[in-house]
Scaffold this motif. Structure first.
Motif, short mmCIF file in Angstrom:
data_model
loop_
_atom_site.label_atom_id
_atom_site.label_comp_id
_atom_site.label_asym_id
_atom_site.label_seq_id
_atom_site.Cartn_x
_atom_site.Cartn_y
_atom_site.Cartn_z
N PHE A 73 0.78 -1.24 0.00
CA PHE A 73 0.00 0.00 0.00
C PHE A 73 0.82 1.29 0.00
N GLY A 74 2.15 1.17 0.05
CA GLY A 74 2.96 2.37 0.09
C GLY A 74 3.17 2.85 1.52
N SER A 75 4.04 3.83 1.69
CA SER A 75 4.40 4.28 3.03
C SER A 75 3.25 4.97 3.76
N LEU A 76 2.46 5.80 3.05
CA LEU A 76 1.38 6.55 3.70
C LEU A 76 0.21 5.67 4.10
N PHE A 77 -0.42 5.02 3.12
CA PHE A 77 -1.57 4.17 3.42
C PHE A 77 -1.15 2.91 4.17
N GLY A 78 0.06 2.43 3.87
CA GLY A 78 0.56 1.27 4.60
C GLY A 78 0.67 1.56 6.08
N PHE B 149 -1.02 3.89 7.72
CA PHE B 149 -2.38 4.10 8.23
C PHE B 149 -3.06 2.76 8.52
N TYR B 150 -3.02 1.84 7.57
CA TYR B 150 -3.67 0.53 7.75
C TYR B 150 -2.98 -0.28 8.86
N THR B 151 -1.65 -0.17 8.91
CA THR B 151 -0.90 -0.94 9.90
C THR B 151 -1.17 -0.44 11.31
N VAL B 152 -1.24 0.88 11.48
CA VAL B 152 -1.52 1.45 12.81
C VAL B 152 -2.89 0.97 13.30
N ILE B 153 -3.88 0.98 12.40
CA ILE B 153 -5.22 0.51 12.78
C ILE B 153 -5.18 -0.98 13.14
N GLY B 154 -4.55 -1.79 12.29
CA GLY B 154 -4.47 -3.23 12.54
C GLY B 154 -3.67 -3.57 13.78
N ALA B 155 -2.54 -2.89 13.95
CA ALA B 155 -1.67 -3.17 15.10
C ALA B 155 -2.35 -2.76 16.41
N THR B 156 -3.04 -1.63 16.38
CA THR B 156 -3.76 -1.19 17.57
C THR B 156 -4.90 -2.16 17.89
N ILE C 95 3.23 4.79 15.99
CA ILE C 95 3.26 5.50 14.71
C ILE C 95 4.67 5.64 14.12
N PRO C 96 5.66 6.13 14.88
CA PRO C 96 7.01 6.30 14.30
C PRO C 96 7.61 5.00 13.76
N ALA D 6 8.42 3.72 9.81
CA ALA D 6 9.76 3.29 9.39
C ALA D 6 9.70 1.95 8.65
N TYR D 7 8.94 1.00 9.19
CA TYR D 7 8.82 -0.32 8.55
C TYR D 7 8.10 -0.22 7.20
N ASN D 8 7.01 0.56 7.16
CA ASN D 8 6.25 0.68 5.91
C ASN D 8 7.01 1.46 4.85
N PHE D 9 7.74 2.46 5.26
CA PHE D 9 8.56 3.23 4.32
C PHE D 9 9.64 2.35 3.72
N LEU D 10 10.22 1.49 4.57
CA LEU D 10 11.24 0.56 4.09
C LEU D 10 10.64 -0.39 3.07
N GLY D 11 9.44 -0.90 3.37
CA GLY D 11 8.79 -1.83 2.44
C GLY D 11 8.42 -1.17 1.13
N SER D 12 7.85 0.05 1.19
CA SER D 12 7.43 0.75 -0.03
C SER D 12 8.62 1.16 -0.88
#
Length: 221
Positions: free
Chosen positions: A75-80, A82-89, A167-168, A172-178
């Motif tokens: 999903f890219g760094s931004l949406f990735g 966002f989705y990860t924060v919701i899922g992880a929480t 969030i931070p 970092a993880y999603n930016f690395l993936g994207s």
């Protein structure tokens, strides 16, 4: 002395947890690219599927870092993020609730000595403790969630401490993936630097904070 049923209950929980960890490590050893492709195969429902998987992830002890990078790839760094924060929480909340339900006797126990002092601190300053532990990589993500559920920390403190604190690192993880998707060496280099910074800075903060307040470090041991 604890009732035999209580011992049996905790013995059964340990066995189940051990089997889940074994199953996760033995049969859920997927590459991030495979996870990304599988998630994207759901089309428009992919974000929902991803968040649901991330929410139930703690129950099977699947590595959060692998799923986060897969989210960045998908999903890219931004949406990735966002989705990860919701899922992880959501996953943290699920772990918290499960631990509190199964360990109600522990959460409601009248602790003495250091245990009582720690419980009082968690009850009064739970938000800051959770925020600190989420931001600073001292313990496993799921261990914090389950441990919090066994304490007297308020649910709202745990929820918001988790939501803000992850969030931070999530970014970092999603930016690395994207960045791996882009294939641009400069973008990848920047993502690696960001990842290293978000890994090192929390450790420096942790050392600085524990120097000022040694009791915080003692309570994590």
């Amino acid at each position: 002395m604890k009732h035999p049923k209580v011992w049996f209950k905790w013995f059964a929980i340990v066995i189940v947890v051990g089997l889940l960890i074994w199953f996760s490590r033995s049969y859920l050893d997927f590459k991030v690219e495979e996870i990304r492709d599988w998630i994207l195969s759901f089309g428009i429902l992919a974000p929902i599927v991803y968040m649901v998987i991330y929410t139930i992830r703690p129950l099977i002890f699947f590595p959060a870092s692998v799923l986060s990078i897969a989210g960045g790839l998908a999903f890219g760094s931004l949406f990735g993020t966002f989705y990860t924060v919701i899922g992880a929480t959501g996953g943290a909340v699920l772990s918290f609730i499960v631990a509190r339900k199964l360990g109600k006797s522990i959460a409601n126990k009248d602790w003495q000595g250091k245990g009582r002092k720690l419980q009082e601190q968690l009850e009064k300053n739970g938000f800051f403790y959770v925020l600190f532990f989420r931001f600073v990589p001292l313990f496993n993500f799921d261990l914090i969630s389950y441990s919090a559920g066994l304490s007297k920390i308020r649910f709202t403190s745990f929820f918001f401490g988790t939501l803000i604190g992850i969030i931070p690192g999530t970014f970092a993880y999603n930016f690395l993936g994207s960045s791996l998707v882009s294939g641009d060496p400069k973008v990848i280099a920047i993502a690696v630097v960001v990842f290293i910074l978000f890994s090192v800075i929390p450790i420096l903060i942790r050392n600085r904070v524990t120097k000022k307040d040694p009791t915080l470090d003692e309570n994590t041991k």
